[in-house]
Design a protein around this motif. Structure first.
Motif, PDB file in Angstrom:
ATOM      1  N   MET A   1       0.876  -1.160  -0.086  1.00  0.00           N
ATOM      2  CA  MET A   1      -0.130   0.131  -0.143  1.00  0.00           C
ATOM      3  C   MET A   1       0.956   1.329   0.123  1.00  0.00           C
ATOM      4  SD  MET A   1      -2.967   1.233   2.742  1.00  0.00           S
ATOM      5  CE  MET A   1      -1.861   1.300   4.033  1.00  0.00           C
ATOM      6  N   ALA A   2       0.520   2.169  -0.961  1.00  0.00           N
ATOM      7  CA  ALA A   2       1.431   3.406  -1.032  1.00  0.00           C
ATOM      8  C   ALA A   2       1.464   4.079   0.192  1.00  0.00           C
ATOM      9  CB  ALA A   2       0.790   4.235  -2.181  1.00  0.00           C
ATOM     10  N   SER A   3       2.196   4.982   0.797  1.00  0.00           N
ATOM     11  CA  SER A   3       2.334   5.626   1.767  1.00  0.00           C
ATOM     12  C   SER A   3       1.419   7.073   1.626  1.00  0.00           C
ATOM     13  CB  SER A   3       3.819   6.147   2.127  1.00  0.00           C
ATOM     14  OG  SER A   3       4.621   4.690   2.629  1.00  0.00           O
ATOM     15  N   PRO A   4       0.723   7.514   2.508  1.00  0.00           N
ATOM     16  CA  PRO A   4      -0.057   8.717   2.314  1.00  0.00           C
ATOM     17  C   PRO A   4       0.723   9.962   1.811  1.00  0.00           C
ATOM     18  CG  PRO A   4       0.317   8.190   4.829  1.00  0.00           C
ATOM     19  CD  PRO A   4       0.922   7.394   3.992  1.00  0.00           C
ATOM     20  N   PHE A   5      -0.064  10.780   0.752  1.00  0.00           N
ATOM     21  CA  PHE A   5       0.548  11.873   0.334  1.00  0.00           C
ATOM     22  C   PHE A   5      -0.637  12.967   0.251  1.00  0.00           C
ATOM     23  CE2 PHE A   5       2.233  15.112  -2.601  1.00  0.00           C
ATOM     24  CZ  PHE A   5       3.573  15.180  -2.392  1.00  0.00           C
ATOM     25  N   ASP A   6      -0.469  14.068   0.735  1.00  0.00           N
ATOM     26  CA  ASP A   6      -1.472  15.098   0.365  1.00  0.00           C
ATOM     27  C   ASP A   6      -0.872  15.928  -0.709  1.00  0.00           C
ATOM     28  OD1 ASP A   6      -3.104  14.170   2.532  1.00  0.00           O
ATOM     29  OD2 ASP A   6      -2.329  15.507   4.073  1.00  0.00           O
ATOM     30  N   GLU A   7      -1.727  16.173  -1.508  1.00  0.00           N
ATOM     31  CA  GLU A   7      -1.279  17.236  -2.574  1.00  0.00           C
ATOM     32  C   GLU A   7      -1.626  18.574  -2.122  1.00  0.00           C
ATOM     33  OE1 GLU A   7       0.119  16.439  -5.398  1.00  0.00           O
ATOM     34  OE2 GLU A   7      -0.190  14.190  -5.150  1.00  0.00           O
ATOM     35  N   VAL A   8      -0.999  18.993  -1.182  1.00  0.00           N
ATOM     36  CA  VAL A   8      -1.025  20.398  -0.626  1.00  0.00           C
ATOM     37  C   VAL A   8       0.676  21.001  -0.607  1.00  0.00           C
ATOM     38  CG1 VAL A   8      -3.073  20.064   0.470  1.00  0.00           C
ATOM     39  CG2 VAL A   8      -0.969  19.688   1.815  1.00  0.00           C
ATOM     40  N   ARG A   9       0.565  22.208  -0.794  1.00  0.00           N
ATOM     41  CA  ARG A   9       2.041  22.620  -0.628  1.00  0.00           C
ATOM     42  C   ARG A   9       2.119  23.201   0.803  1.00  0.00           C
ATOM     43  NH1 ARG A   9       2.377  26.802  -4.946  1.00  0.00           N
ATOM     44  NH2 ARG A   9       2.696  25.146  -6.336  1.00  0.00           N
ATOM     45  N   PHE A  10       3.457  23.051   1.132  1.00  0.00           N
ATOM     46  CA  PHE A  10       4.046  23.849   2.361  1.00  0.00           C
ATOM     47  C   PHE A  10       3.750  25.059   2.303  1.00  0.00           C
ATOM     48  CE2 PHE A  10       7.131  25.141   5.307  1.00  0.00           C
ATOM     49  CZ  PHE A  10       7.305  24.500   6.373  1.00  0.00           C
ATOM     50  N   PRO A  11       3.658  25.917   3.373  1.00  0.00           N
ATOM     51  CA  PRO A  11       3.360  27.260   3.235  1.00  0.00           C
ATOM     52  C   PRO A  11       4.355  28.165   2.752  1.00  0.00           C
ATOM     53  CG  PRO A  11       2.826  26.601   5.414  1.00  0.00           C
ATOM     54  CD  PRO A  11       3.351  25.374   4.818  1.00  0.00           C
ATOM     55  N   LEU A  12       4.104  28.646   1.209  1.00  0.00           N
ATOM     56  CA  LEU A  12       5.001  29.261   0.525  1.00  0.00           C
ATOM     57  C   LEU A  12       5.832  30.228   0.970  1.00  0.00           C
ATOM     58  CD1 LEU A  12       5.880  28.735  -2.557  1.00  0.00           C
ATOM     59  CD2 LEU A  12       4.116  30.561  -3.225  1.00  0.00           C
ATOM     60  N   ASP A  13       5.074  31.169   1.807  1.00  0.00           N
ATOM     61  CA  ASP A  13       6.026  32.415   2.188  1.00  0.00           C
ATOM     62  C   ASP A  13       7.262  31.923   3.040  1.00  0.00           C
ATOM     63  OD1 ASP A  13       4.301  31.245   4.238  1.00  0.00           O
ATOM     64  OD2 ASP A  13       4.117  33.132   5.479  1.00  0.00           O
ATOM     65  N   VAL A  14       7.094  30.697   3.692  1.00  0.00           N
ATOM     66  CA  VAL A  14       8.185  30.029   4.571  1.00  0.00           C
ATOM     67  C   VAL A  14       9.005  29.433   3.756  1.00  0.00           C
ATOM     68  CG1 VAL A  14       8.699  28.440   6.403  1.00  0.00           C
ATOM     69  CG2 VAL A  14       6.763  29.906   6.798  1.00  0.00           C
ATOM     70  N   ALA A  15       8.547  28.478   2.560  1.00  0.00           N
ATOM     71  CA  ALA A  15       9.245  27.603   1.890  1.00  0.00           C
ATOM     72  C   ALA A  15      10.387  28.604   0.902  1.00  0.00           C
ATOM     73  CB  ALA A  15       8.578  26.917   0.971  1.00  0.00           C
ATOM     74  N   LEU A  16      10.002  29.793   0.663  1.00  0.00           N
ATOM     75  CA  LEU A  16      10.679  30.541  -0.249  1.00  0.00           C
ATOM     76  C   LEU A  16      11.892  30.854   0.708  1.00  0.00           C
ATOM     77  CD1 LEU A  16       8.246  32.315  -2.558  1.00  0.00           C
ATOM     78  CD2 LEU A  16       9.550  30.318  -3.150  1.00  0.00           C
ATOM     79  N   ARG A  17      12.018  31.025   1.725  1.00  0.00           N
ATOM     80  CA  ARG A  17      12.909  31.690   2.535  1.00  0.00           C
ATOM     81  C   ARG A  17      13.868  30.182   3.264  1.00  0.00           C
ATOM     82  NH1 ARG A  17       9.094  34.593   5.047  1.00  0.00           N
ATOM     83  NH2 ARG A  17       8.821  36.770   4.168  1.00  0.00           N
ATOM     84  N   GLY A  18      13.222  28.914   2.977  1.00  0.00           N
ATOM     85  CA  GLY A  18      14.132  27.877   3.657  1.00  0.00           C
ATOM     86  C   GLY A  18      15.348  27.524   3.000  1.00  0.00           C
ATOM     87  N   SER A  19      16.202  26.614   3.392  1.00  0.00           N
ATOM     88  CA  SER A  19      17.520  26.148   2.864  1.00  0.00           C
ATOM     89  C   SER A  19      17.534  24.999   2.500  1.00  0.00           C
ATOM     90  CB  SER A  19      18.510  26.629   3.872  1.00  0.00           C
ATOM     91  OG  SER A  19      18.367  25.915   4.863  1.00  0.00           O
ATOM     92  N   GLY A  20      18.593  24.482   1.627  1.00  0.00           N
ATOM     93  CA  GLY A  20      18.673  23.101   1.417  1.00  0.00           C
ATOM     94  C   GLY A  20      19.007  22.783   0.087  1.00  0.00           C
ATOM     95  N   GLY A  21      19.158  21.540  -0.389  1.00  0.00           N
ATOM     96  CA  GLY A  21      19.485  21.132  -1.666  1.00  0.00           C
ATOM     97  C   GLY A  21      19.710  19.464  -1.834  1.00  0.00           C
TER      98      GLY A  21
END
Length: 213
Positions: free
Chosen positions: A1-21
């Motif tokens: 069985m596939a693991s659950p996934f919500d087709e929603v986006r993490f709050p964009l105002d926070v994501a655009l200031r996040g870090s990573g790669g």
């Protein structure tokens, strides 16, 4: 069985200031002569992010806690917008249907996976794109843009499907342009925040990790 996934986006105002790669996994073994043997453990990079650097207000922090609770911590995946790498073209440019080669027709094949290629030549890396932004994908066959009636795109898998009668002919180059999100999940089941430290400017740690397609 596939693991659950919500087709929603993490709050964009926070994501655009996040870090990573991207992160890769390579085994490096030193031989007795001092030479190295290197072996790639993963075929695809796995992106890791920290959303904490994007949280600037108490209201934003409360919204992230609510989002975390809705996803049940590490249980449920969601979409993340990577500001550095979120489109088929260079950052700041508008995608076009000619941006990325996604396949070559054979006269029978009607389904193609969206991909993004990094670099050129034999060392180029091709990444599957599985979470295109709905309504952003443009597809062309030998440079001719196809209409929505001729081709459709599944925004949950990134699969491009041509309608009957519009299958790309043999040898035809299929290209696409798009915006996309990264499928991720929280990489922790605990959010621990010191409000006094946050008020003093300390950045909370909110780790996320890409879900491999």
């Amino acid at each position: 069985m596939a693991s659950p996934f919500d087709e929603v986006r993490f709050p964009l105002d926070v994501a655009l200031r996040g870090s990573g790669g991207p992160r890769r996994r390579t085994d490096v073994v030193a031989t007795g002569s001092g030479r190295e043997e290197r072996n790639a453990r993963w075929a695809h990079a796995r992106r890791v992010y920290d959303a904490g650097s994007g949280v600037k207000t108490l209201e934003a922090l409360a919204a992230i806690v609510a989002f975390f609770e809705e996803r049940r911590g590490r249980l449920t995946g969601f979409r993340w917008r990577d500001r550095l790498d979120d489109r088929s073209c260079a950052p700041g440019r508008e995608p076009t249907a000619l941006d990325q080669a996604i396949g070559v027709g054979d006269g029978a094949r009607s389904r193609f996976q969206l991909v993004k290629t990094y670099g050129e030549g034999p060392s180029a890396y091709t990444r599957p794109i599985v979470k295109p932004v709905p309504g952003s994908v443009r597809v062309a066959v030998d440079g001719v843009v196809r209409t929505d009636a001729q081709v459709s795109v599944d925004p949950t898998t990134g699969v491009v499907a041509f309608a009957p009668g519009f299958t790309p002919p043999a040898g035809a180059r299929v290209t696409a342009g798009y915006l996309f999100d990264v499928p991720v999940r929280f990489d922790t089941d605990e959010l621990s925040v010191d409000l006094d430290a946050f008020a003093a400017g300390e950045i909370p740690r909110i780790p996320l990790i890409e879900i491999v397609p």
